[in-house]
Design a protein around this motif. Structure first.
Motif, PDB file in Angstrom:
ATOM      1  N   PHE A   1       2.035   1.515 -13.180  1.00  0.00           N
ATOM      2  CA  PHE A   1       0.971   1.751 -14.494  1.00  0.00           C
ATOM      3  C   PHE A   1       1.481   0.745 -15.334  1.00  0.00           C
ATOM      4  O   PHE A   1       0.092   0.228 -16.486  1.00  0.00           O
ATOM      5  N   SER A   2       2.680   0.293 -15.586  1.00  0.00           N
ATOM      6  CA  SER A   2       2.942  -0.501 -16.982  1.00  0.00           C
ATOM      7  C   SER A   2       2.314  -2.088 -16.859  1.00  0.00           C
ATOM      8  O   SER A   2       1.668  -2.504 -18.106  1.00  0.00           O
ATOM      9  N   GLY A   3       1.931  -2.006 -15.221  1.00  0.00           N
ATOM     10  CA  GLY A   3       1.777  -3.950 -15.081  1.00  0.00           C
ATOM     11  C   GLY A   3      -0.031  -3.467 -15.445  1.00  0.00           C
ATOM     12  O   GLY A   3      -0.394  -4.539 -15.857  1.00  0.00           O
TER      13      GLY A   3
ATOM     14  N   ILE B   1     -13.305  13.676 -11.096  1.00  0.00           N
ATOM     15  CA  ILE B   1     -13.804  12.433 -10.455  1.00  0.00           C
ATOM     16  C   ILE B   1     -12.669  12.139  -9.394  1.00  0.00           C
ATOM     17  O   ILE B   1     -13.336  11.866  -8.371  1.00  0.00           O
ATOM     18  N   SER B   2     -11.499  12.482 -10.104  1.00  0.00           N
ATOM     19  CA  SER B   2     -10.259  12.211  -8.895  1.00  0.00           C
ATOM     20  C   SER B   2     -10.692  13.447  -8.270  1.00  0.00           C
ATOM     21  O   SER B   2      -9.679  12.639  -6.475  1.00  0.00           O
ATOM     22  N   GLY B   3     -10.844  14.426  -8.219  1.00  0.00           N
ATOM     23  CA  GLY B   3     -10.850  15.401  -7.038  1.00  0.00           C
ATOM     24  C   GLY B   3     -11.105  14.920  -6.062  1.00  0.00           C
ATOM     25  O   GLY B   3     -11.281  14.660  -5.032  1.00  0.00           O
TER      26      GLY B   3
ATOM     27  N   LYS C   1       1.310  -1.230  -0.136  1.00  0.00           N
ATOM     28  CA  LYS C   1       0.088  -0.046  -0.038  1.00  0.00           C
ATOM     29  C   LYS C   1       1.085   1.184  -0.414  1.00  0.00           C
ATOM     30  O   LYS C   1       1.611   1.794   1.285  1.00  0.00           O
ATOM     31  N   THR C   2       0.970   1.850  -1.486  1.00  0.00           N
ATOM     32  CA  THR C   2       1.345   2.865  -1.577  1.00  0.00           C
ATOM     33  C   THR C   2       0.989   4.206  -2.067  1.00  0.00           C
ATOM     34  O   THR C   2      -0.607   3.911  -2.474  1.00  0.00           O
ATOM     35  N   PRO C   3       0.889   5.529  -2.080  1.00  0.00           N
ATOM     36  CA  PRO C   3      -0.254   6.541  -2.949  1.00  0.00           C
ATOM     37  C   PRO C   3      -0.359   5.967  -4.004  1.00  0.00           C
ATOM     38  O   PRO C   3      -2.165   6.227  -4.424  1.00  0.00           O
ATOM     39  N   LYS C   4       0.131   5.291  -5.089  1.00  0.00           N
ATOM     40  CA  LYS C   4       0.286   5.125  -5.865  1.00  0.00           C
ATOM     41  C   LYS C   4      -0.650   3.827  -6.410  1.00  0.00           C
ATOM     42  O   LYS C   4      -1.898   3.740  -6.656  1.00  0.00           O
TER      43      LYS C   4
ATOM     44  N   TYR D   1      -1.712  10.609  -9.630  1.00  0.00           N
ATOM     45  CA  TYR D   1      -2.168   9.337  -9.679  1.00  0.00           C
ATOM     46  C   TYR D   1      -3.523   8.812  -9.575  1.00  0.00           C
ATOM     47  O   TYR D   1      -3.364   7.583 -10.305  1.00  0.00           O
ATOM     48  N   LEU D   2      -4.491   8.625  -9.361  1.00  0.00           N
ATOM     49  CA  LEU D   2      -5.396   9.223  -9.827  1.00  0.00           C
ATOM     50  C   LEU D   2      -5.890   9.207 -11.062  1.00  0.00           C
ATOM     51  O   LEU D   2      -6.469   8.306 -11.886  1.00  0.00           O
ATOM     52  N   LEU D   3      -5.441  10.151 -11.275  1.00  0.00           N
ATOM     53  CA  LEU D   3      -6.058  10.719 -13.104  1.00  0.00           C
ATOM     54  C   LEU D   3      -5.547  10.105 -13.863  1.00  0.00           C
ATOM     55  O   LEU D   3      -5.841   9.672 -14.915  1.00  0.00           O
ATOM     56  N   TRP D   4      -4.139  10.064 -13.698  1.00  0.00           N
ATOM     57  CA  TRP D   4      -3.414   8.402 -14.967  1.00  0.00           C
ATOM     58  C   TRP D   4      -4.208   7.321 -14.451  1.00  0.00           C
ATOM     59  O   TRP D   4      -3.807   7.006 -15.467  1.00  0.00           O
ATOM     60  N   SER D   5      -4.134   6.796 -13.451  1.00  0.00           N
ATOM     61  CA  SER D   5      -4.804   5.550 -13.697  1.00  0.00           C
ATOM     62  C   SER D   5      -6.049   5.352 -14.244  1.00  0.00           C
ATOM     63  O   SER D   5      -5.913   4.459 -14.804  1.00  0.00           O
TER      64      SER D   5
END
Length: 332
Positions: A215-217, A287-289, A125-128, A301-305
């Motif tokens: 993110f690559s996975g 939504i991310s906000g 568990k990390t922020p990402k 991280y949410l936005l990029w996910s």
């Protein structure tokens, strides 16, 4: 007798957590067999499973030289002895009553397949990773699948994760389609439903799926999912093998890309793509906000996910479509 089948391949990172959750089940060992069907792993997976087989007689390790999941399931089904068959995934862990709840409902409801909600979590568990986990549990990220978003009552559904079947189901509807590297569970469930069978999801227990943590996975996994949505239709020759939601990312990506190409002929159409991209980014930004504020997660991280999930899935479907269209040159 209950037969539990778990396809595995290079799962040393997750396999102990999976097996330990199996050993914590309240279902009696004497009435259960657990078959790990291994695609000839090259890491320590086989050694780890072998450690458990020496301690627990109801756990067995079986070879799957074909490596892929549908072959593993068919090998396991043929080797199993149970009246009821449960399919597991090594990337998941299971509540102590998981087997007993599925077995009980399979007997009581007399349906062809029973499943439960599959909650998404991460090992580290990390922020990402917490942002990735949240997106993979969000309706805007993964759609409206009941097994992902949760239920509070028994529901008839199109598909469930993994599954619990009476053995007679495979005699009636056939085994897994070994042409399908992905979507083999969805295709089997669709085949059951179209043949008049019933599939239900029950709320009494759940399993926890451990998602990819990079993110690559995330991109690699969803690219494969998107590609195999198209190839599943190609191999089965049935669009009804899947649902509309499986093709939304492809439709979205085409609606972004197509106007760009057409704009070379009629320039104003390029603004359609620009407005679509701006609208999409605005929507996932909102939504991310909201998620970041409500759950204390990292906005970026949410936005990029969301972006990685949607675009990799859509791109996978687009590449799959290309494979189908040009299959004489590429070969599938």
């Amino acid at each position: 007798m209950l037969s539990v089948i778990c396809p595995i391949y290079n799962e040393e990172k997750y396999i102990r957590k999976c097996i330990d959750s199996i050993l914590s089940q309240d279902y009696p060992y004497n009435d259960m067999e657990v078959l790990f069907v291994d695609g000839m792993s090259t890491d320590r997976t086989r050694n780890i499973v072998s450690e458990y087989t020496k301690q627990y007689s109801h756990i067995r390790l079986i070879d799957n030289p074909h490596k892929i999941v549908p072959c593993a399931m068919n090998i396991g089904i043929r080797a199993s002895k149970g009246d009821v068959i449960i399919r597991l995934d090594a990337h998941a862990s299971y509540q102590p009553d998981y087997f007993s709840v599925l077995y009980r409902y399979s007997c009581e409801l007399r349906v062809e397949n029973v499943g439960v909600v599959c909650r998404t979590d991460v090992l580290n568990k990390t922020p990402k990773t917490l942002a990735i986990r949240e997106v993979l549990s969000n309706k805007f990220g993964v759609g409206n699948s009941a097994f992902r978003t949760g239920i509070n009552q028994i529901m008839a559904v199109d598909t469930v994760p993994f599954g619990c079947w009476p053995r007679s189901v495979f005699d009636r509807y056939g085994l897994y389609d070994e042409r399908l590297i992905r979507n083999q569970d969805i295709e089997l469930n669709k085949r059951i439903k179209h043949g008049g069978g019933k599939i239900v999801i029950v709320p009494d227990t759940y399993c926890t799926y451990l998602a990819r943590e990079t993110f690559s996975g995330l991109a690699k996994n969803n690219f494969g999912n998107g590609k195999w949505n198209i190839l599943t239709v190609y191999y089965t020759r049935q669009l009804q093998s899947l649902s509309l939601r499986h093709f939304i990312p492809l439709i979205f990506l085409v609606l972004l890309i197509l106007p760009i190409f057409v704009s070379f002929i009629w320039l104003p159409l390029g603004w359609v793509s620009i407005l679509s991209i701006v609208g999409y980014l605005f929507a996932i930004g909102i939504i991310s906000g909201m998620l970041a504020h409500r759950k204390g997660l990292h906005f970026g991280y949410l936005l990029w996910s969301f972006i990685v999930l949607h675009l990799s899935y859509g791109w996978g479907s687009l590449c799959g479509l290309g494979l189908v269209i040009f299959n004489k040159k590429i070969g599938i």
